[in-house]
Design an enzyme around this catalytic site. Sequence first.
Site, PDB file in Angstrom:
ATOM      1  N   ARG A  71       0.962  -1.438   0.212  1.00 52.79           N
ATOM      2  CA  ARG A  71      -0.009  -0.079  -0.026  1.00 52.79           C
ATOM      3  C   ARG A  71       0.841   1.021  -0.049  1.00 52.79           C
ATOM      4  NH1 ARG A  71      -3.883   0.092   5.011  1.00 52.79           N
ATOM      5  NH2 ARG A  71      -5.073  -1.510   3.836  1.00 52.79           N
ATOM      6  N   ARG A 140      -1.738   7.094   9.388  1.00 50.81           N
ATOM      7  CA  ARG A 140      -1.896   6.370   8.210  1.00 50.81           C
ATOM      8  C   ARG A 140      -1.989   7.554   7.360  1.00 50.81           C
ATOM      9  NH1 ARG A 140      -3.834   1.131   8.232  1.00 50.81           N
ATOM     10  NH2 ARG A 140      -3.246   0.281  10.107  1.00 50.81           N
ATOM     11  N   LYS A 204      -4.087   1.709  14.858  1.00 51.11           N
ATOM     12  CA  LYS A 204      -3.909   2.831  13.705  1.00 51.11           C
ATOM     13  C   LYS A 204      -4.281   4.252  14.182  1.00 51.11           C
ATOM     14  CE  LYS A 204      -6.350  -0.206  11.524  1.00 51.11           C
ATOM     15  NZ  LYS A 204      -7.315  -0.861  10.518  1.00 51.11           N
ATOM     16  N   LYS A 206      -6.100   7.865  12.240  1.00 51.08           N
ATOM     17  CA  LYS A 206      -6.414   8.359  10.936  1.00 51.08           C
ATOM     18  C   LYS A 206      -6.842   9.947  10.742  1.00 51.08           C
ATOM     19  CE  LYS A 206      -7.566   3.640   8.954  1.00 51.08           C
ATOM     20  NZ  LYS A 206      -8.637   3.057   8.503  1.00 51.08           N
ATOM     21  N   CYS A 442     -15.379  -2.995  -0.512  1.00 53.65           N
ATOM     22  CA  CYS A 442     -13.890  -3.132  -0.075  1.00 53.65           C
ATOM     23  C   CYS A 442     -13.338  -4.280  -0.798  1.00 53.65           C
ATOM     24  CB  CYS A 442     -13.884  -3.377   1.472  1.00 53.65           C
ATOM     25  SG  CYS A 442     -14.734  -5.159   1.838  1.00 53.65           S
ATOM     26  N   CYS A 448      -8.290 -10.669   1.421  1.00 51.75           N
ATOM     27  CA  CYS A 448      -8.221 -10.078   2.734  1.00 51.75           C
ATOM     28  C   CYS A 448      -8.579 -11.322   3.314  1.00 51.75           C
ATOM     29  CB  CYS A 448      -9.401  -8.935   2.826  1.00 51.75           C
ATOM     30  SG  CYS A 448      -9.533  -8.572   4.509  1.00 51.75           S
ATOM     31  N   CYS A 487     -16.873  -7.577   5.766  1.00 46.38           N
ATOM     32  CA  CYS A 487     -16.730  -8.014   7.294  1.00 46.38           C
ATOM     33  C   CYS A 487     -17.044  -6.748   7.928  1.00 46.38           C
ATOM     34  CB  CYS A 487     -15.558  -8.528   7.410  1.00 46.38           C
ATOM     35  SG  CYS A 487     -14.160  -7.443   8.074  1.00 46.38           S
ATOM     36  N   CYS A 491     -14.165  -1.153   6.330  1.00 46.81           N
ATOM     37  CA  CYS A 491     -12.994  -0.273   5.315  1.00 46.81           C
ATOM     38  C   CYS A 491     -13.660   0.468   4.272  1.00 46.81           C
ATOM     39  CB  CYS A 491     -12.209  -1.504   4.527  1.00 46.81           C
ATOM     40  SG  CYS A 491     -11.258  -2.435   5.984  1.00 46.81           S
TER      41      CYS A 491
END
Length: 582
Positions: A71, A140, A204, A206, A442, A448, A487, A491
């Site tokens: 990424r 991120r 994380k 953001k 996603c 994934c 899920c 995302c």
Amino acid sequence: MSSHSVEAIKAASRRLRGTLLDSLADPLTGALAEDDRVLLKFHGSYQQDDRDLRDERRAQKLEPAYAFMIRTRTPGGVLTPAQWLALDTIADSYAERGLRITTRQAIQFHGVAKRDLKAALQAIHAALLDTRSACGDVNRNIVVSANPLLSRLHAQVHAQAAALSAHLLPGTRAWQETWLDVPLAADSGHEDEPLLGTNYLPRKFKIGFAIPPHNDIDVFAQDLGFIALIDGDGGLRGYDVCAGGGMGASHGDAETYPRLAEVIGSITPEQVPAVAIAAIATQRDFGDRSVRKHARLKYTIDDRGIDWFRGEVERRAGFAFAPAQGVRFEHNGDRFGWVEGEALSRSPARWQLTLRIPAGRIHDRDGSHAQAGLRALARRLRELGDDPAVTEVPHFRLTANQNLVIAHIAAHDRAGIDALLAQYGLDLHHRASRVRLHALACVALPTCGLAMAEAERYLPAFVARIEERLAAHGLDDTPIHLRISGCPNGCPRPYLGEIALVGKAPGRYNLMLGADHRGQRLNVLYRENLDEAQILAALDPLFALYAGERGDGERFGDFLVRAGIVAAPIARSLPTPLEVLA
Ligand code: SRM
Ligand code: SF4
């Protein structure tokens, strides 16, 4: 992996190095050692395996088909044509499924073999990009509204976001030493990490910059959001700041939930770095390092209170927030097609074109020619960029809705670009319904590791079903924001979809309804664990009611709430000034 293990791995990692070099050199497996998998994330890559092949490989007593996702760190999603061409070559040389625009304005590659990881990362570096902090317990990729992109204000906000992104990078040189063979220095392995410390962040983090009236980054889904305040002549006056957003949840675990960020006050543009550092340091010190599922800032704020958080940030930043100004968002989607920008300095106004890229996937398979088309376009833009009369060059911008903006185009170049795009079928913005244009999905299967159901691969078929049902009720081309998530981790920010499917098991989803189209209201669970037929059967009567009873210009999500069809939506923390204005 438990929180305790992840914290121990970070602490012992010699500033994120671990035994990555040994793992990469091990020819006996396509995988990394377990601890190194954790550390690799901080370098912008994930070890994955092809889930389509899992059973077959197991039956053959082979190890899973390991491969890596990479990424990029691309603040605000800006790429020059030369960078696009470099990424395109990397996709062809090392990856399996082309390029993938993510919901945070980055490019992902999937299916990179361990032996190719280093070459791929070196090629990314050669294109003047990197993957540092694209994943892992750090700040991120910083997202920035991609619309309206040509204004003076947008350029200013983007520059501020890019500078902040660089400023918040870890101090470790682990990335450069691991991938670029930069020689070790005297302090290698114990570099100064004044902001992040030896254990980096609990989870994380953001950050996003929104430019009203566009909320194309879903600023209330960010841990920390800066909402531009615009003065009468279009200049940047400052920002309203919001904190504590996040989408992740787990099925059947009420302790985890999506949450909207709350507005905590306003600041001047110069105060942005201090506020970001104070917010991150607060989360570093108070985030729950004992339970990873409870370690995001949203839980720290819910546990301790928003007033406590504001006070802590003010204390660390050394100034107090001014009262929030309150702004109004119109939309959290992209503006497709050509838009004329504001004339900058002495140059004539330029144009931008937003293209629809379904689920952000760019490849030349299954009848798509998107990768070849964008390669041809990048070459064309590079030629235009060489024109010495052009003061700012044409370039690409990835949007946080997985689409692509072609920016800074002179009026006389538009027709040529339109013709080229049509040749490669990249003109969906002329052809697709609005529900299709705005849908997000996603990655999910096959890469994934957390996916419970299909998302990206299911999107085209499911949108077709929805289009049929809308047409049956005379609702053709009604704009409804649809999001599909494999899920509950969120995302594609599904909890902000007017309609959302959240994967539960293969072919089964929770149906969520009732968010608005501005990213200011969460949806709610309407029906649980449905297959496609049950989803359509649940939606059909709602479309019928909407067709008959909607108000003038009333959106589907708003209608469901007004009509009492979905319970009062979760408004855990609607930002107060917006609540009043909305
Ligand atoms: Fe995400 C984990 C893909 C944006 C919340 N996300 C993952 C992983 C890495 C799966 C894993 O941990 O093994 C997925 C890799 C799939 C693959 O094969 O590529 C993944 N997330 C993505 C992307 C590619 C989705 C997309 O279709 O575009 C997005 C990459 C963004 C980027 O460029 O940085 C992506 N993820 C998001 C967002 C949206 C956003 O940031 O605006 C969210 C919701 C916001 C938030 O963070 O709360 C999001 N991803 C998660 C979570 C839940 C975090 C939580 O607080 O519980 C996970 C799981 C985790 O971290 O444990 C996760
Ligand atoms: Fe994977 Fe779930 Fe994120 Fe989709 S929402 S990419 S299935 S973690």
